[in-house]
Design a protein around this motif. Sequence first.
Motif, PDB file in Angstrom:
ATOM      1  N   ALA A 470       1.815   1.503  -5.054  1.00 51.93           N
ATOM      2  CA  ALA A 470       1.867   0.667  -3.705  1.00 51.93           C
ATOM      3  C   ALA A 470       1.989   1.840  -2.458  1.00 51.93           C
ATOM      4  CB  ALA A 470       3.198  -0.117  -3.689  1.00 51.93           C
ATOM      5  N   ILE A 474       0.735  -0.535   1.021  1.00 54.13           N
ATOM      6  CA  ILE A 474       1.508  -1.423   1.527  1.00 54.13           C
ATOM      7  C   ILE A 474       1.962  -1.298   3.092  1.00 54.13           C
ATOM      8  CG2 ILE A 474       3.759  -2.756   1.321  1.00 54.13           C
ATOM      9  CD1 ILE A 474       1.918  -3.514  -0.615  1.00 54.13           C
ATOM     10  N   ALA A 491      -0.552  -6.206   1.794  1.00 53.10           N
ATOM     11  CA  ALA A 491      -0.833  -5.407   0.610  1.00 53.10           C
ATOM     12  C   ALA A 491      -2.569  -5.310   0.674  1.00 53.10           C
ATOM     13  CB  ALA A 491      -0.758  -6.170  -0.622  1.00 53.10           C
ATOM     14  N   CYS A 523       5.389  -5.375  -4.886  1.00 57.70           N
ATOM     15  CA  CYS A 523       4.092  -4.756  -4.084  1.00 57.70           C
ATOM     16  C   CYS A 523       3.382  -4.049  -5.135  1.00 57.70           C
ATOM     17  CB  CYS A 523       4.867  -4.067  -3.018  1.00 57.70           C
ATOM     18  SG  CYS A 523       5.705  -5.079  -1.631  1.00 57.70           S
TER      19      CYS A 523
END
Length: 538
Positions: A470, A474, A491, A523
């Motif tokens: 992530a 993100i 995302a 995430c």
Amino acid sequence: MGSASSTTWRSPPSAPRSHRRISTSSSLSCQQPVAMARTVYNVTELNCKRRPGPQARVGCSRVLGTALCLWGVAAVCYGAPGQSALPQLTAWLRPLLVTAQTGAAVVEVATGRTLFSRNADTALAPASTAKLYVAAAALALLGGDFRYETPVVTDDAYLGDGVLNGDLCVSGRGDPSWTEATLGQVVQRLAQLGVKRLTGSVVCDDSLFGPARTGADWGPANLRWHYAMEASAVCLNGNAVEVTVAPGSSLGSPPRVTVAPASGVLAISNTAKTVSPAERSTLSLDRQQGSRTLLVSGSLPRNASPVVQGMSVPQPALQAAYCLTHQLRKAGIAVAGEPHLGHTPSQTTLVLLVRSAPLRELVTSMAKHSDNHLAEQLLRTLGYRCQTEGTAAAGIRAIERFLSDHGIDFAACRLVDGCGLSRRDQVTARALTALLAGVWKLPCGRAFWEALPVAGTDGTLRGRMKDSPAAGAIHAKTGTLRGVCGLAGYAFPNGDNPLAFAFLANGYPGGAGRIRALQDGFCASLVADSTDLSPPSP
């Protein structure tokens, strides 16, 4: 906040994790009909690095199975889900959240399809994820290029011979970015214009905003601290001061208390004592609601390091007037009267016009650092610019009108402030994803998502998801109060089809660390098919 090796310092209750603000840029222009040149000056500069578009990653159809496994419940899924990689996290989730209220949703931005939901229509306290509504409405309704313009005026003409007749009035427009450096630039410009004496006083007019300057239910436990500051049409240093308490010179003597910037508003009542290094610290800082007296009590060990704490200032516009008067006198410009609050005269001469940084930079500072002060100022600015009333209620009406005009769902939701400190704020995960998906398609969409913290990179997500798929993929707003933990944003599993997601948890047992770890895993599952995303030990 500083801490001492032998000092036990109690953190303010319910304090959000971060309210540090990056510096903002502003400029001064001088408009004076009597021999005053029209000039623009840069005060400070904000370096906001613009992140290029997200790099291509695995598509959303491959990763939704992992997200489903996080919750262990049925959800809507399009495409073939990837292989589950989170059995340990799934097992941990069920007992951890058995007494908590949770809500989550994932939406494909391009199509609006709901890819995953759990309790998505349950209204929950959003904490600072509420700032997403302020950011979106401000960028859409005011525009990213909007700048606050604060007139500094005098009530009589420039007389020459270095004399400004009457008062020098700061006519507040709600600019949240004024600092001591801004005041210094005002003083410098007056000196350049040859001003040596002011026959009246420094007056700050903060009448543009209504009388309710804090959240109705923020409570005395919060109102003393810097993150629960008063809103004001004239601001200074986030409407807070930094209080430093250091041990006294000898046992039994009072600790040394300093306030920066020096305040003409706050009085100090210091009954604290310096005690032996063998004793524990019982130091306490307090300010009763509505009071202008800072109470310092308890004890501080002789060998303790100084304790530093940010505290809110009552009547911040008056604080600004005192500080400007002090800087003028320090620069050798005589001021005959004492600073006070007042109204801008009907007939004035413009001496200076102070312009803020562009709104997109202010919104970036607010979102990345979860700045409550900026959020409350922007909310009231929306009120007076869009509803002709500088109140929080008017700002919320402007937000609701913006959402309605763009068909963005806000059903079963309620905002009562701009920063999310109120526990009466209620939003749903579905409403947050609708906001994110809706704003993405507006002209301000890029400025909006670029303002959000980036996982493992900056803002309140700097220290999170660093060693995760992530990281960098993100862009999301955090939200934390006692018993409340939220994360909502975008995302990027691929460059062309972002996902909007929201994850809210209320009333969970213990601290927020476990919830954050769960959010981080959630995430990661949205952007990669990892095989090693085990949670930390419970």
